[in-house]
Write a protein that holds these residues in place. Structure first.
Motif, PDB file in Angstrom:
ATOM      1  N   VAL A 125       0.844  -1.192   0.000  1.00  0.00           N
ATOM      2  CA  VAL A 125       0.000   0.000   0.000  1.00  0.00           C
ATOM      3  C   VAL A 125       0.881   1.244   0.000  1.00  0.00           C
ATOM      4  O   VAL A 125       2.009   1.220   0.495  1.00  0.00           O
ATOM      5  CB  VAL A 125      -0.969   0.015   1.207  1.00  0.00           C
ATOM      6  N   PRO A 126       0.366   2.348  -0.561  1.00  0.00           N
ATOM      7  CA  PRO A 126       1.153   3.579  -0.611  1.00  0.00           C
ATOM      8  C   PRO A 126       1.354   4.199   0.769  1.00  0.00           C
ATOM      9  O   PRO A 126       0.474   4.150   1.622  1.00  0.00           O
ATOM     10  CB  PRO A 126       0.310   4.521  -1.474  1.00  0.00           C
ATOM     11  N   CYS A 127       2.531   4.772   0.960  1.00  0.00           N
ATOM     12  CA  CYS A 127       2.861   5.570   2.137  1.00  0.00           C
ATOM     13  C   CYS A 127       3.515   6.858   1.653  1.00  0.00           C
ATOM     14  O   CYS A 127       3.963   6.934   0.517  1.00  0.00           O
ATOM     15  CB  CYS A 127       3.856   4.839   3.038  1.00  0.00           C
ATOM     16  N   GLU A 128       3.617   7.824   2.569  1.00  0.00           N
ATOM     17  CA  GLU A 128       4.243   9.094   2.203  1.00  0.00           C
ATOM     18  C   GLU A 128       5.646   8.888   1.644  1.00  0.00           C
ATOM     19  O   GLU A 128       6.053   9.549   0.703  1.00  0.00           O
ATOM     20  CB  GLU A 128       4.332  10.039   3.413  1.00  0.00           C
ATOM     21  N   ASP A 129       6.388   7.989   2.238  1.00  0.00           N
ATOM     22  CA  ASP A 129       7.789   7.805   1.841  1.00  0.00           C
ATOM     23  C   ASP A 129       8.007   6.553   0.990  1.00  0.00           C
ATOM     24  O   ASP A 129       9.115   6.054   0.903  1.00  0.00           O
ATOM     25  CB  ASP A 129       8.667   7.756   3.084  1.00  0.00           C
ATOM     26  N   GLY A 130       6.979   6.028   0.346  1.00  0.00           N
ATOM     27  CA  GLY A 130       7.139   4.849  -0.503  1.00  0.00           C
ATOM     28  C   GLY A 130       5.975   3.905  -0.390  1.00  0.00           C
ATOM     29  O   GLY A 130       4.863   4.222  -0.787  1.00  0.00           O
ATOM     30  N   VAL A 131       6.229   2.720   0.182  1.00  0.00           N
ATOM     31  CA  VAL A 131       5.193   1.707   0.345  1.00  0.00           C
ATOM     32  C   VAL A 131       5.380   0.981   1.675  1.00  0.00           C
ATOM     33  O   VAL A 131       6.451   1.015   2.260  1.00  0.00           O
ATOM     34  CB  VAL A 131       5.201   0.661  -0.806  1.00  0.00           C
ATOM     35  N   ALA A 132       4.317   0.308   2.101  1.00  0.00           N
ATOM     36  CA  ALA A 132       4.366  -0.595   3.249  1.00  0.00           C
ATOM     37  C   ALA A 132       3.758  -1.915   2.806  1.00  0.00           C
ATOM     38  O   ALA A 132       2.965  -1.965   1.862  1.00  0.00           O
ATOM     39  CB  ALA A 132       3.592  -0.029   4.434  1.00  0.00           C
ATOM     40  N   ALA A 133       4.130  -3.001   3.473  1.00  0.00           N
ATOM     41  CA  ALA A 133       3.624  -4.338   3.134  1.00  0.00           C
ATOM     42  C   ALA A 133       3.004  -4.971   4.369  1.00  0.00           C
ATOM     43  O   ALA A 133       3.624  -5.005   5.437  1.00  0.00           O
ATOM     44  CB  ALA A 133       4.747  -5.215   2.597  1.00  0.00           C
ATOM     45  N   TRP A 134       1.782  -5.475   4.201  1.00  0.00           N
ATOM     46  CA  TRP A 134       1.031  -6.085   5.298  1.00  0.00           C
ATOM     47  C   TRP A 134       0.440  -7.404   4.841  1.00  0.00           C
ATOM     48  O   TRP A 134       0.099  -7.569   3.674  1.00  0.00           O
ATOM     49  CB  TRP A 134      -0.119  -5.172   5.741  1.00  0.00           C
ATOM     50  N   ILE A 135       0.292  -8.335   5.769  1.00  0.00           N
ATOM     51  CA  ILE A 135      -0.472  -9.545   5.480  1.00  0.00           C
ATOM     52  C   ILE A 135      -1.889  -9.088   5.132  1.00  0.00           C
ATOM     53  O   ILE A 135      -2.447  -8.219   5.783  1.00  0.00           O
ATOM     54  CB  ILE A 135      -0.474 -10.519   6.689  1.00  0.00           C
ATOM     55  N   ASN A 136      -2.458  -9.667   4.096  1.00  0.00           N
ATOM     56  CA  ASN A 136      -3.727  -9.215   3.526  1.00  0.00           C
ATOM     57  C   ASN A 136      -4.936  -9.748   4.300  1.00  0.00           C
ATOM     58  O   ASN A 136      -5.759 -10.477   3.767  1.00  0.00           O
ATOM     59  CB  ASN A 136      -3.805  -9.650   2.059  1.00  0.00           C
ATOM     60  N   ARG A 137      -5.030  -9.374   5.574  1.00  0.00           N
ATOM     61  CA  ARG A 137      -6.223  -9.753   6.333  1.00  0.00           C
ATOM     62  C   ARG A 137      -6.348  -8.876   7.574  1.00  0.00           C
ATOM     63  O   ARG A 137      -5.361  -8.499   8.197  1.00  0.00           O
ATOM     64  CB  ARG A 137      -6.218 -11.224   6.702  1.00  0.00           C
ATOM     65  N   CYS A 138      -7.583  -8.607   7.917  1.00  0.00           N
ATOM     66  CA  CYS A 138      -7.895  -7.822   9.102  1.00  0.00           C
ATOM     67  C   CYS A 138      -7.535  -8.634  10.354  1.00  0.00           C
ATOM     68  O   CYS A 138      -7.683  -9.857  10.376  1.00  0.00           O
ATOM     69  CB  CYS A 138      -9.383  -7.471   9.093  1.00  0.00           C
ATOM     70  N   THR A 139      -7.113  -7.935  11.376  1.00  0.00           N
ATOM     71  CA  THR A 139      -6.756  -8.608  12.629  1.00  0.00           C
ATOM     72  C   THR A 139      -7.979  -9.051  13.419  1.00  0.00           C
ATOM     73  O   THR A 139      -7.862  -9.861  14.331  1.00  0.00           O
ATOM     74  CB  THR A 139      -5.917  -7.669  13.511  1.00  0.00           C
ATOM     75  N   HIS A 140      -9.157  -8.564  13.064  1.00  0.00           N
ATOM     76  CA  HIS A 140     -10.369  -8.903  13.812  1.00  0.00           C
ATOM     77  C   HIS A 140     -10.897 -10.289  13.448  1.00  0.00           C
ATOM     78  O   HIS A 140     -11.003 -11.154  14.304  1.00  0.00           O
ATOM     79  CB  HIS A 140     -11.446  -7.828  13.580  1.00  0.00           C
ATOM     80  N   GLU A 141     -11.240 -10.512  12.170  1.00  0.00           N
ATOM     81  CA  GLU A 141     -11.791 -11.808  11.766  1.00  0.00           C
ATOM     82  C   GLU A 141     -11.094 -12.392  10.547  1.00  0.00           C
ATOM     83  O   GLU A 141     -11.679 -13.179   9.808  1.00  0.00           O
ATOM     84  CB  GLU A 141     -13.290 -11.681  11.472  1.00  0.00           C
ATOM     85  N   ALA A 142      -9.863 -11.983  10.323  1.00  0.00           N
ATOM     86  CA  ALA A 142      -9.048 -12.503   9.217  1.00  0.00           C
ATOM     87  C   ALA A 142      -9.707 -12.317   7.847  1.00  0.00           C
ATOM     88  O   ALA A 142      -9.501 -13.110   6.942  1.00  0.00           O
ATOM     89  CB  ALA A 142      -8.682 -13.967   9.449  1.00  0.00           C
ATOM     90  N   GLN A 143     -10.496 -11.258   7.692  1.00  0.00           N
ATOM     91  CA  GLN A 143     -11.103 -10.942   6.406  1.00  0.00           C
ATOM     92  C   GLN A 143     -10.046 -10.314   5.501  1.00  0.00           C
ATOM     93  O   GLN A 143      -9.289  -9.455   5.941  1.00  0.00           O
ATOM     94  CB  GLN A 143     -12.259  -9.947   6.584  1.00  0.00           C
ATOM     95  N   PRO A 144      -9.983 -10.709   4.221  1.00  0.00           N
ATOM     96  CA  PRO A 144      -9.013 -10.090   3.317  1.00  0.00           C
ATOM     97  C   PRO A 144      -9.423  -8.657   2.977  1.00  0.00           C
ATOM     98  O   PRO A 144     -10.605  -8.356   2.835  1.00  0.00           O
ATOM     99  CB  PRO A 144      -9.055 -10.978   2.077  1.00  0.00           C
ATOM    100  N   PHE A 145      -8.433  -7.791   2.854  1.00  0.00           N
ATOM    101  CA  PHE A 145      -8.682  -6.425   2.396  1.00  0.00           C
ATOM    102  C   PHE A 145      -8.853  -6.420   0.881  1.00  0.00           C
ATOM    103  O   PHE A 145      -9.773  -5.834   0.348  1.00  0.00           O
ATOM    104  CB  PHE A 145      -7.513  -5.502   2.761  1.00  0.00           C
ATOM    105  N   ASP A 146      -7.926  -7.061   0.208  1.00  0.00           N
ATOM    106  CA  ASP A 146      -7.911  -7.090  -1.258  1.00  0.00           C
ATOM    107  C   ASP A 146      -8.250  -8.499  -1.710  1.00  0.00           C
ATOM    108  O   ASP A 146      -7.576  -9.454  -1.355  1.00  0.00           O
ATOM    109  CB  ASP A 146      -6.530  -6.684  -1.770  1.00  0.00           C
ATOM    110  N   ILE A 147      -9.320  -8.644  -2.492  1.00  0.00           N
ATOM    111  CA  ILE A 147      -9.707  -9.958  -3.019  1.00  0.00           C
ATOM    112  C   ILE A 147      -9.407 -10.039  -4.514  1.00  0.00           C
ATOM    113  O   ILE A 147     -10.016 -10.818  -5.233  1.00  0.00           O
ATOM    114  CB  ILE A 147     -11.184 -10.270  -2.718  1.00  0.00           C
ATOM    115  N   GLY A 148      -8.455  -9.212  -4.947  1.00  0.00           N
ATOM    116  CA  GLY A 148      -8.042  -9.232  -6.339  1.00  0.00           C
ATOM    117  C   GLY A 148      -8.534  -8.048  -7.148  1.00  0.00           C
ATOM    118  O   GLY A 148      -8.276  -7.948  -8.337  1.00  0.00           O
ATOM    119  N   ARG A 149      -9.236  -7.144  -6.491  1.00  0.00           N
ATOM    120  CA  ARG A 149      -9.754  -5.956  -7.181  1.00  0.00           C
ATOM    121  C   ARG A 149      -9.194  -4.671  -6.584  1.00  0.00           C
ATOM    122  O   ARG A 149      -9.691  -3.596  -6.841  1.00  0.00           O
ATOM    123  CB  ARG A 149     -11.275  -5.937  -7.096  1.00  0.00           C
TER     124      ARG A 149
END
Length: 143
Positions: free
Chosen positions: A36-60
């Motif tokens: 994902v974009p950040c002010e100084d470049g990018v950051a990388a995260w596991i693609n799931r919410c910490t609450h119920e492991a729902q994915p943020f990005d499902i390919g769209r």
């Protein structure tokens, strides 16, 4: 494990809003990772919410607004640069990070705990679809 691997460009992440790839962790499990974009470049995260492991990005693409990654299920919002959440069901949690580096506008996977597998999500079902229709939203946030 964890050889330096070219992923994409910072420009692509900023233009597309996010960039999804799949990597294998030390336990042999495939994990989707989102850039994902950040002010100084990018950051990388596991693609799931910490609450119920729902994915943020499902390919769209991931839902991001005003520098916050939004869980499409319950609306918890995570700072794209720090991964911190201060609201909703995931409040007081932080997304699991994946180490990346930016050099000359190119993003590299540098995390010793992951091996790059492919661009995009975890795979397809027997019909050739991405196998993930996404979560049923119960969020009060609209896009």
């Amino acid at each position: 494990m964890g050889a330096r691997m070219r992923l994409t460009s910072v420009e692509t992440v900023h233009e597309e809003g996010s960039w999804l790839f799949t990597a294998r962790d030390r336990n042999g499990e495939d994990e989707e990772v989102i850039l994902v974009p950040c002010e100084d470049g990018v950051a990388a995260w596991i693609n799931r919410c910490t609450h119920e492991a729902q994915p943020f990005d499902i390919g769209r693409g991931a839902p991001i607004r005003n520098g916050e990654l939004i869980c499409p299920r319950h609306g918890s919002m995570f700072d794209t640069c720090s991964g911190d959440c201060d609201n909703g069901p995931a409040a007081d949690t932080t997304l699991p990070s994946v180490d990346v580096e930016v050099e000359d506008g190119t993003v590299y996977l540098t995390d010793d705990d992951f091996d790059y597998l492919r661009e995009g999500g975890g795979g397809t079902d027997e019909d050739g679809e991405d196998g993930n229709d996404g979560p049923d939203s119960t969020s009060h946030i609209s896009f």
